[in-house]
Design an enzyme around this catalytic site. Structure first.
Site, PDB file in Angstrom:
ATOM      1  N   CYS A  12       0.732  -1.294  -0.042  1.00  0.00           N
ATOM      2  CA  CYS A  12       0.034  -0.051   0.034  1.00  0.00           C
ATOM      3  C   CYS A  12       0.854   1.139   0.156  1.00  0.00           C
ATOM      4  O   CYS A  12       0.376   2.490  -0.081  1.00  0.00           O
ATOM      5  CB  CYS A  12      -0.736  -0.002   1.152  1.00  0.00           C
ATOM      6  SG  CYS A  12      -2.183  -1.258   1.131  1.00  0.00           S
TER       7      CYS A  12
ATOM      8  N   HIS B 168      -9.043   4.801  -1.366  1.00  0.00           N
ATOM      9  CA  HIS B 168      -7.672   4.052  -1.138  1.00  0.00           C
ATOM     10  C   HIS B 168      -7.445   3.245  -2.184  1.00  0.00           C
ATOM     11  O   HIS B 168      -7.561   1.961  -1.990  1.00  0.00           O
ATOM     12  CB  HIS B 168      -7.430   3.423   0.343  1.00  0.00           C
ATOM     13  CG  HIS B 168      -6.405   2.606   0.514  1.00  0.00           C
ATOM     14  ND1 HIS B 168      -5.131   3.053   0.164  1.00  0.00           N
ATOM     15  CD2 HIS B 168      -6.092   1.627   1.388  1.00  0.00           C
ATOM     16  CE1 HIS B 168      -4.112   2.369   0.563  1.00  0.00           C
ATOM     17  NE2 HIS B 168      -4.657   1.593   1.386  1.00  0.00           N
TER      18      HIS B 168
END
Lengths: 349, 382, 134
Positions: free
Chosen positions: B83, B331
């Site tokens: 991430c 996200h």
């Protein structure tokens, strides 16, 4: 039959899953109101992550802990079952690996319907008794299969036990003698690829269970020169409690002698694990000097009968989980739907 | 090493882009950033992306984007740090320029998650965890965060509701960001009532599955032009920690985040008190709390107090997630680090619009991958 | 099916085998090339006790491919002091709490479809109540 060298049980361990289904939930799904009550009130059900391999590992760990035998002295392991997780691939190698007894070990799965576990016991006695190995592990374990709605679905339970056989001088119970009695009797079978077994209904009774159990039992009594009254406990294969009560009575055993080993009353018929689990329940309470009578039955068909004599080592070999601990640990599942899901009878789409 | 400056930013809206794939999203952000900088092309393209291989069946994503953006035969490489991939791509571009390998480099982040089946996305995200000792045991990304949150609540005595300010602030900030996925403010009461995903984590604790791409143009002092409003990359640093959560000496300390922040503060000659805003990795409210502690804004176990006191809201002592953050802007995992840098640069250029942090001169942006196993920290200066 | 991968992991998965450092006596799981405490390379296989307590826990809702939710996961702190990540089994969610004593059991941890490979490994359950040895 007697082995060349005297042999006995050095350690034992049992396993019964935590979950139960009420047989009234099964009855409500399939039978008219007011139908005859099922033979047992509830039966054990494996959790979603349990199978014959996982259950065997736990029972065997208890057996090995109790025996205290060095792992390298164990030369054989057999898993007797009719619900192998793999149709082809041994369960016994997974169990052996988990116990840490690989690689110099004889390992295989045994198949003889509900007699597969006692078949493993016969093999273990022979391997140890001949001096081929110092100790051998015999396991009988099942997650018993039954068709939805079939008569067997009311009793097919889950569980079993593991026995480590070793020289008699290290035994908690010595094998006096054993008998095996088989014929070709097609009372119950499952073809390759079939999900559930077929059975012959009432044909599974008199010509099958009763005839073989009686014959093997009488032969063993003759062989050891004893009568029913000489045994503190008697354990039989347990399709339904009344089969055991009937055959025991015919052979001359009293209700008190079969009471302790009749675990099916609380968890149903664990198929290849059934009689071995009953024997474990008896060993949990047996006293030094007690004689124990044991007779299995497996469809197809045959019986193995064993006579044991309990030694003074029994008291020191009972640490860890008893059969009663597992039977007392129970969680009833939420209805027949959850039971079908747990048994893989319905699967996520 | 020479200075590197951000002189162009570009982003696509974050959301469910049913009509665009990795190539279209990536190219749109890259072209927008180059247009913003007034450059036709660049010497290098670094593309942060996490799930291209396992969800989209597309590796070699940097070449794909370079091709679609008309940048061939540019040097183009995919940068993967779970991430934190987008942040790591910016660090790569800054390194290339600082080292003198090129005068202009583009860093992008792109992710296309909504093409995947839900269980495939969950499995894909879990590839950032330890496959042998976490993912193979059924651990999902949400579950790992839930383990952290439960332990944090146990040690601090905080109730679930104490995490509400992180989500409330993020949603309020996203409401005025045209590129945000969720533009509806939420209340603390709504947070408290929200359904649980993996107890104690509720839907308002967690960032959404979505698509998006963002890009920045990085150049050297020599390449600056008169029309640029340059934002200097004062620090860019990366640190790592054990890939398995269980192996850490203190699971409630994001040590990779702390080490990379300390390295960044040292490189910039600054500290937490010098920062005017913090683009935090708020993928889960618990990660926001742990990031605030790792970066020195709160002591261990005290981030919730900071939030309760209003410090993280606009006008507070350290505004976070100023355009909605991962929680509400969205996200798109491998792109989020690039969005953070775009948003921090807009703040320092004074182009934050309704989201502008007044007088912002310095920004901290931190991208955390694999539950703290890798962290990228940037300090940007106007 | 990752057959080789799970085969490599069998000692750790089936019987919780880690390592003990013969220099500093530290125990670690999983196995590494160096001791996590003293960085020595004098490591020998060591079977962990399998007994510990729940350090943190969560219930998994939407599950990754290959898993059927709902199920419980936990960080378990072993008697040896180290943490590991595993599923909890034989327990209902409302009965789990931080500090709950648990013991290792070997269970199915993955099933690759009804026809596929079965992965066995460690899980933890509340310690089985046992009668006193007679």
């Amino acid at each position: 039959m007697r082995s060349a060298q005297p042999v006995g049980i050095a350690g034992y361990g049992a396993y019964v899953p935590r979950l139960r289904v009420r047989t009234s939930d099964i009855s409500n799904a399939w039978r008219p109101r007011g139908a005859i009550a099922p033979a047992v009130a509830e039966k054990s059900v494996p959790g979603p992550d349990e199978d014959v391999v996982t259950m065997s590992i736990e029972a065997a760990r208890t057996a090995l802990d109790r025996a205290g035998t060095e792992l390298e002295r164990i030369g054989a392991v057999w898993v007797g079952t009719e619900s192998k997780p793999y149709a082809v691939k041994p369960s016994a190698t997974i169990v052996a690996e988990a116990l840490g007894i690989t690689p110099h070990v004889v390992a295989a799965d045994m198949e003889f319907a509900c007699k597969a576990g006692s078949e493993a016991m016969q093999a273990a006695v022979a391997f140890v008794g001949s001096g081929m190995v110092e100790a051998a592990l015999a396991i009988g374990m099942d997650t018993a299969q039954s068709k939805p709605g079939d008569a067997l679905e009311y009793t097919a339970g889950c569980g079993g036990a593991a026995y480590l056989f070793a020289a008699a001088e290290d035994a908690l119970a010595v094998v006096e003698a054993s008998v095996s009695h088989v014929t070709d009797t097609p009372d119950f079978f499952r073809r390759e690829g079939a999900a559930y077994p077929e059975h012959g209904g009432r044909f599974t009774g008199e010509p099958s269970y009763f005839r073989h159990t009686r014959a093997a039992s009488r032969r063993l009594l003759e062989d050891v020169g004893a009568g029913p009254e000489d045994f503190a406990h008697a354990v039989f294969h347990q399709p339904v409690p009344k089969f055991v009560e009937k055959v025991a009575s015919e052979l001359g055993f009293t209700p008190a002698q079969i009471d302790t080993g009749l675990v099916a009353r609380r968890m149903g018929n664990a198929y290849a694990g059934s009689s071995l689990l009953g024997l474990a329940a008896v060993l949990d309470v047996a006293r030094p000097g007690d004689r124990i009578f044991f007779c299995s039955y497996g469809s197809g068909a045959g019986s193995d009968a064993f006579a044991f004599r309990v030694t003074g080592r029994i008291e020191a070999r009972r640490a860890g989980a008893a059969v009663a601990d597992y039977l007392d640990r129970r969680q009833v599942v939420d209805g027949y739907g959850r039971y079908l899901q747990l048994r893989g009878k319905v699967r996520r789409g | 090493m020479r200075d590197a400056f951000i002189v162009g930013v570009g982003q696509t809206p974050v959301g469910e882009h049913w009509d665009r794939g990795l190539r279209e999203l990536g190219a749109e952000a890259v072209r927008a950033a180059l247009d913003d900088a007034g450059f036709e092309t660049a010497g290098a393209l670094y593309v942060g992306n996490m799930l291209g291989g396992c969800v989209n069946g597309q590796e070699n994503v940097a070449t794909l984007v370079a091709d679609a953006a008309g940048l061939l035969p540019v040097e183009a490489l995919k940068i993967e740090a779970a991430c934190a991939s987008g942040g790591a791509a910016v660090r790569a571009a800054a390194l290339a320029v600082a080292a003198g390998a090129c005068d202009v480099a583009v860093a992008a982040g792109v992710e296309k998650m909504t093409d995947g089946a839900p269980d495939g996305i969950i499995a894909g995200l879990a590839t950032a965890a330890d496959q042998d000792y976490e993912a193979s045991h059924g651990m999902s990304f949400v579950a790992l965060s839930a383990l952290l949150m439960r332990r944090y609540m146990h040690e601090t005595g905080a109730p679930r509701e104490a995490f509400a300010p992180f989500a409330v602030v993020a949603h309020a900030n996203a409401a005025t960001n045209g590129n945000a996925m969720f533009r509806e403010p939420i209340s603390a009461e709504q947070f408290g009532r929200s359904a649980l995903v993996a107890s104690p984590i509720g839907i308002f604790d967690a960032a959404p599955v979505c698509d998006g791409a963002a890009a920045v143009v990085v150049c050297s002092q020599e390449a600056l032009r008169a029309h640029h409003k340059p934002v200097r990359i004062a620090a860019a640093s990366v640190a790592t920690d054990t890939i398995a959560l269980a192996a850490r000496s203190d699971v409630l300390t994001l040590s990779a985040a702390a080490v990379s922040a300390q390295k960044a503060y040292a490189a910039a000659g600054r500290g937490p008190k010098d920062m005017d805003l913090f683009e935090a990795h708020d993928a889960f409210t618990i990660i926001t709390a742990l990031s605030l502690e790792a970066c020195g804004f709160a002591k261990r176990g005290e981030a919730l107090r900071l939030a309760a006191e209003g410090c993280i809201a606009p006008g507070g002592c350290i505004p976070i997630s100023t355009f909605g953050g991962l929680k509400a802007r969205g996200h798109p995992v491998g792109a989020s680090g690039a969005y953070q840098i775009v948003e921090a640069a807009l703040q320092l250029r004074g182009e934050g619009g309704e989201n502008q942090v007044k007088g912002a001169r310095r920004a901290l942006a931190q991208s955390v991958g694999g539950h703290g196993s890798v962290a990228v920290t940037h300090i940007l200066e106007a | 099916m990752d057959l080789a991968r799970y085969h490599r992991l069998r000692s750790a998965y089936y019987r919780l085998e880690g390592q003990r450092c013969t220099s500093c006596q530290a125990v670690q799981f999983p196995a590494r090339t160096t001791c996590r405490i003293c960085r020595a390379r004098t490591l020998e296989p060591h079977r962990l006790s399998g007994r510990g307590t729940v350090y943190s826990h969560a219930e998994v809702g939407p599950a990754p491919r290959g898993f059927a939710s709902p199920y419980l996961v936990a960080l378990v702190q072993l008697e040896e002091g180290l943490l590991l990540t595993a599923q909890l089994t034989d327990v209902d969610p409302e009965d789990v709490m931080i500090g709950l004593p648990v013991e290792m059991v070997t269970r199915r941890i993955q099933e690759h479809g009804a026809q596929g490979y079965l992965v066995y490994g460690y899980k933890f359950r509340p310690i089985l109540p046992r009668r006193k040895a007679s």
